[in-house]
Design an enzyme around this catalytic site. Structure first.
Site, PDB file in Angstrom:
ATOM      1  N   PRO A   1      -6.651 -34.087 -20.606  1.00  0.00           N
ATOM      2  CA  PRO A   1      -7.343 -35.333 -20.279  1.00  0.00           C
ATOM      3  C   PRO A   1      -7.351 -36.267 -21.487  1.00  0.00           C
ATOM      4  O   PRO A   1      -8.015 -36.004 -22.484  1.00  0.00           O
ATOM      5  CB  PRO A   1      -8.760 -34.870 -19.915  1.00  0.00           C
ATOM      6  N   ALA A   2      -6.575 -37.329 -21.411  1.00  0.00           N
ATOM      7  CA  ALA A   2      -6.490 -38.313 -22.497  1.00  0.00           C
ATOM      8  C   ALA A   2      -6.937 -39.658 -21.953  1.00  0.00           C
ATOM      9  O   ALA A   2      -6.477 -40.087 -20.885  1.00  0.00           O
ATOM     10  CB  ALA A   2      -5.059 -38.406 -23.027  1.00  0.00           C
ATOM     11  N   GLY A   3      -7.808 -40.343 -22.670  1.00  0.00           N
ATOM     12  CA  GLY A   3      -8.413 -41.568 -22.175  1.00  0.00           C
ATOM     13  C   GLY A   3      -7.566 -42.821 -22.387  1.00  0.00           C
ATOM     14  O   GLY A   3      -6.630 -42.844 -23.180  1.00  0.00           O
TER      15      GLY A   3
ATOM     16  N   THR B   1     -16.292 -31.370 -22.659  1.00  0.00           N
ATOM     17  CA  THR B   1     -15.981 -31.603 -24.066  1.00  0.00           C
ATOM     18  C   THR B   1     -17.210 -31.283 -24.895  1.00  0.00           C
ATOM     19  O   THR B   1     -18.223 -31.976 -24.812  1.00  0.00           O
ATOM     20  CB  THR B   1     -15.535 -33.058 -24.292  1.00  0.00           C
TER      21      THR B   1
ATOM     22  N   LYS C   1     -14.220 -27.215 -23.677  1.00  0.00           N
ATOM     23  CA  LYS C   1     -13.118 -27.778 -24.453  1.00  0.00           C
ATOM     24  C   LYS C   1     -13.613 -28.146 -25.853  1.00  0.00           C
ATOM     25  O   LYS C   1     -14.604 -28.847 -25.999  1.00  0.00           O
ATOM     26  CB  LYS C   1     -12.575 -29.027 -23.755  1.00  0.00           C
TER      27      LYS C   1
ATOM     28  N   TYR D   1     -18.269 -35.429 -20.522  1.00  0.00           N
ATOM     29  CA  TYR D   1     -19.130 -35.375 -21.699  1.00  0.00           C
ATOM     30  C   TYR D   1     -20.551 -35.049 -21.255  1.00  0.00           C
ATOM     31  O   TYR D   1     -20.914 -35.229 -20.091  1.00  0.00           O
ATOM     32  CB  TYR D   1     -19.134 -36.728 -22.436  1.00  0.00           C
TER      33      TYR D   1
ATOM     34  N   GLY E   1      -3.292 -29.283 -28.945  1.00  0.00           N
ATOM     35  CA  GLY E   1      -3.238 -29.776 -30.313  1.00  0.00           C
ATOM     36  C   GLY E   1      -1.928 -29.488 -31.022  1.00  0.00           C
ATOM     37  O   GLY E   1      -1.625 -28.328 -31.303  1.00  0.00           O
TER      38      GLY E   1
ATOM     39  N   HIS F   1      -9.837 -31.595 -30.701  1.00  0.00           N
ATOM     40  CA  HIS F   1      -9.838 -32.992 -30.228  1.00  0.00           C
ATOM     41  C   HIS F   1      -8.672 -33.775 -30.829  1.00  0.00           C
ATOM     42  O   HIS F   1      -8.783 -34.965 -31.130  1.00  0.00           O
ATOM     43  CB  HIS F   1     -11.169 -33.671 -30.590  1.00  0.00           C
TER      44      HIS F   1
ATOM     45  N   SER G   1      -9.410 -26.156 -29.195  1.00  0.00           N
ATOM     46  CA  SER G   1      -9.057 -27.556 -29.427  1.00  0.00           C
ATOM     47  C   SER G   1      -9.897 -28.141 -30.551  1.00  0.00           C
ATOM     48  O   SER G   1     -11.068 -27.782 -30.702  1.00  0.00           O
ATOM     49  CB  SER G   1      -9.297 -28.359 -28.138  1.00  0.00           C
TER      50      SER G   1
ATOM     51  N   SER H   1      -9.490 -37.826 -17.801  1.00  0.00           N
ATOM     52  CA  SER H   1     -10.527 -38.189 -18.759  1.00  0.00           C
ATOM     53  C   SER H   1     -11.627 -39.011 -18.101  1.00  0.00           C
ATOM     54  O   SER H   1     -11.380 -39.803 -17.184  1.00  0.00           O
ATOM     55  CB  SER H   1      -9.907 -38.998 -19.904  1.00  0.00           C
TER      56      SER H   1
END
Length: 366
Positions: free
Chosen positions: A76-78, A158, A230, A132, A286, A254, A252, A105
Site C-alpha cells: 500500500p503506497a499513498g 501501520t 505492518k 492507521y 523494503g 516504512h 518493514s 493505502s
C-alpha cells in the site's frame, strides 16, 4: 530500453517533478535506512545446485487462500496519482494481469471500491486495506467497513507511525499533494488537503496513543478481515503479534521513511521469521529491486515479499504498462533465479540456498 528495475527508476525519475521525485524516493533525516534497505541484499550470496531438472519449475504460491503467480505483492503506497492520473486503478489492473495481490493505502487517490472493481474484469485478485490508528474512531470504522464491503481480505495496520519521521525533503519543498487529488478513504477533498502540510495533516488525524491492547481487540470486534501488523522489526514484536492473535506481520521500516538508522529489513527478517515459529505468517518489504532479492527474502524465512517504489516508478514511466513492466521483470528474474539455483518450487528455497559474505575469509553458511 527498460531491462531492470534500476532502468525503470532512472526513466521514472527523469519524468517526475523534483518535489514528487523526492517524496517518493527519499527517506528520513540522513537517508541511512532507505539506502541500506537495498544495499543490504548485496552481502547475501546465492548457492546454486547444478544438474537438476528444472524444466517444470514453478514460482507459484498461495496467499489468502488463492494461488498467485509468485511470492510478490504490491505494498500500500499513498498518493499514486502524482505519478500517473490513473494511480491505484492502473496498479490494480497490472496486479490482476500478473495475478498477484495488492495493498491499498489510506492515502489512495481513488476509492477502495473503484480500485477493487478495476481488477475484477481481469482476475479475482485479493486486496488488503492499509490503516492507521486514528483519533476519529468513527471515520476509522467507516474505512474498515467500506474495505470489507468492497471485498478486501485483510487490514494492514501501520504500527510504526505514532508520528511521522523527520523528512527534510518535505520541509524543504513544502510538499503538498498537488491540486485536484483527493483522499476519498480519509474523506478529504483537494482543497482541504492543500490547506495543510503533509506533516500537519498526519498529526491532525493520527492517534499517537495507540497500543496493542487497545487496537487489536477493537479491530477484531468490528471486522472479520484478517489483521496484519505492518512495521515490525524485532522478534519481540512478532511474539506480541502472536500473543494478540494477529494473522500476520510485515517486516518493514516504512521504506526508510520513519526512524532513520533502523536496520534493513532483510537483516532482521531471519530473527522475525524464527520468532514467528510457524504460528504467524511473516512477510517483508523494503529495498527489493530484483528477482534474486525476492529469492533471498524467501530463503531467510519470508512467505511473501511486498514492493512499493518499483510500482511508483512504473506508474511514472508509463502508467499501467509501466507497472506491468516492473512486475514482469521481477517475475522473470525470480523464476530464472529459482531455476539457476536448482529450485523447482518456492518450498525448495531455504537457508541452504544462501551464504553471507564475511569481511575476510570464505563465504559463511547460514
Amino acid at each position: 530500453m527498460i531491462l531492470s528495475i534500476s532502468d525503470l527508476q532512472v526513466a521514472a525519475s527523469a519524468k517526475l517533478p523534483s518535489s514528487a521525485r523526492d517524496f517518493y524516493n527519499s527517506g528520513s533525516t540522513d537517508q541511512i535506512t532507505v539506502h541500506e534497505n537495498t544495499t543490504a541484499y548485496k552481502k547475501y550470496r546465492l548457492r546454486p545446485r547444478v544438474l537438476r531438472n528444472v524444466s517444470l519449475a514453478t514460482p507459484q504460491t498461495t496467499l489468502f487462500s488463492q494461488q498467485i503467480a509468485f511470492p510478490l505483492c504490491v505494498s500500500p503506497a499513498g498518493i499514486q496519482a502524482i505519478a500517473h492520473p490513473t494511480g491505484e486503478l492502473a496498479t490494480s489492473r497490472a496486479c490482476a494481469k500478473r495475478n498477484i495481490h495488492m495493498g491499498i493505502s489510506s492515502f489512495a487517490n481513488h476509492s477502495v471500491e473503484d480500485i477493487v472493481e478495476a481488477a475484477k474484469p481481469i482476475a479475482p485478485i485479493a486486496h488488503v486495506m492499509q490503516l492507521y490508528t486514528m483519533k476519529d474512531r468513527a471515520k476509522q470504522l467507516r474505512i474498515i467497513q467500506r474495505a470489507e464491503k468492497a471485498g478486501c481480505r485483510a487490514i494492514f495496520l501501520t504500527a510504526d507511525s505514532p508520528v511521522l519521521g523527520i523528512r527534510y525533503n518535505e520541509h524543504r519543498n513544502d510538499f503538498r499533494t498537488p491540486t485536484g487529488l483527493d483522499f476519498p478513504m480519509l474523506e478529504k477533498t483537494s482543497a482541504q488537503i492543500r490547506a495543510e502540510t503533509h506533516d500537519d495533516q498526519f498529526k491532525a488525524f493520527n492517534a499517537d496513543d495507540h497500543s496493542w491492547a487497545r487496537e487489536i481487540p477493537w479491530l477484531r470486534s468490528v471486522s472479520k478481515m484478517e489483521i496484519w501488523i505492518k512495521g515490525v522489526l524485532t522478534a519481540e514484536d512478532v511474539i506480541l503479534a502472536r500473543e494478540f492473535g494477529c494473522d500476520g506481520v510485515i517486516v518493514s521500516n516504512h521504506g526508510g521513511r520513519q526512524l532513520d538508522g533502523t536496520p534493513a529489513t532483510i537483516d532482521v527478517l531471519q530473527e522475525c521469521a524464527e520468532a514467528g515459529a510457524g504460528k504467524i505468517r511473516v512477510h517483508v518489504d523494503g529495498g527489493i529491486r530484483s528477482g534474486s532479492d525476492i529469492f533471498k527474502a524467501i530463503a531467510l524465512g519470508a512467505e511473501c515479499c511486498w514492493i512499493g517504489r518499483p510500482v511508483l516508478w512504473g506508474l511514472a514511466y508509463d502508467g499501467e504498462a509501466g507497472v506491468t513492466k516492473a512486475l514482469d521483470i521481477l517475475y522473470d528474474e525470480f523464476k530464472r533465479c529459482m531455476q539457476l539455483t536448482g529450485c523447482n518450487s518456492v518450498s525448495d528455497i531455504t537457508k541452504a540456498s544462501l551464504g553471507v559474505m564475511r569481511a575476510h575469509g570464505p563465504l559463511a553458511r547460514l
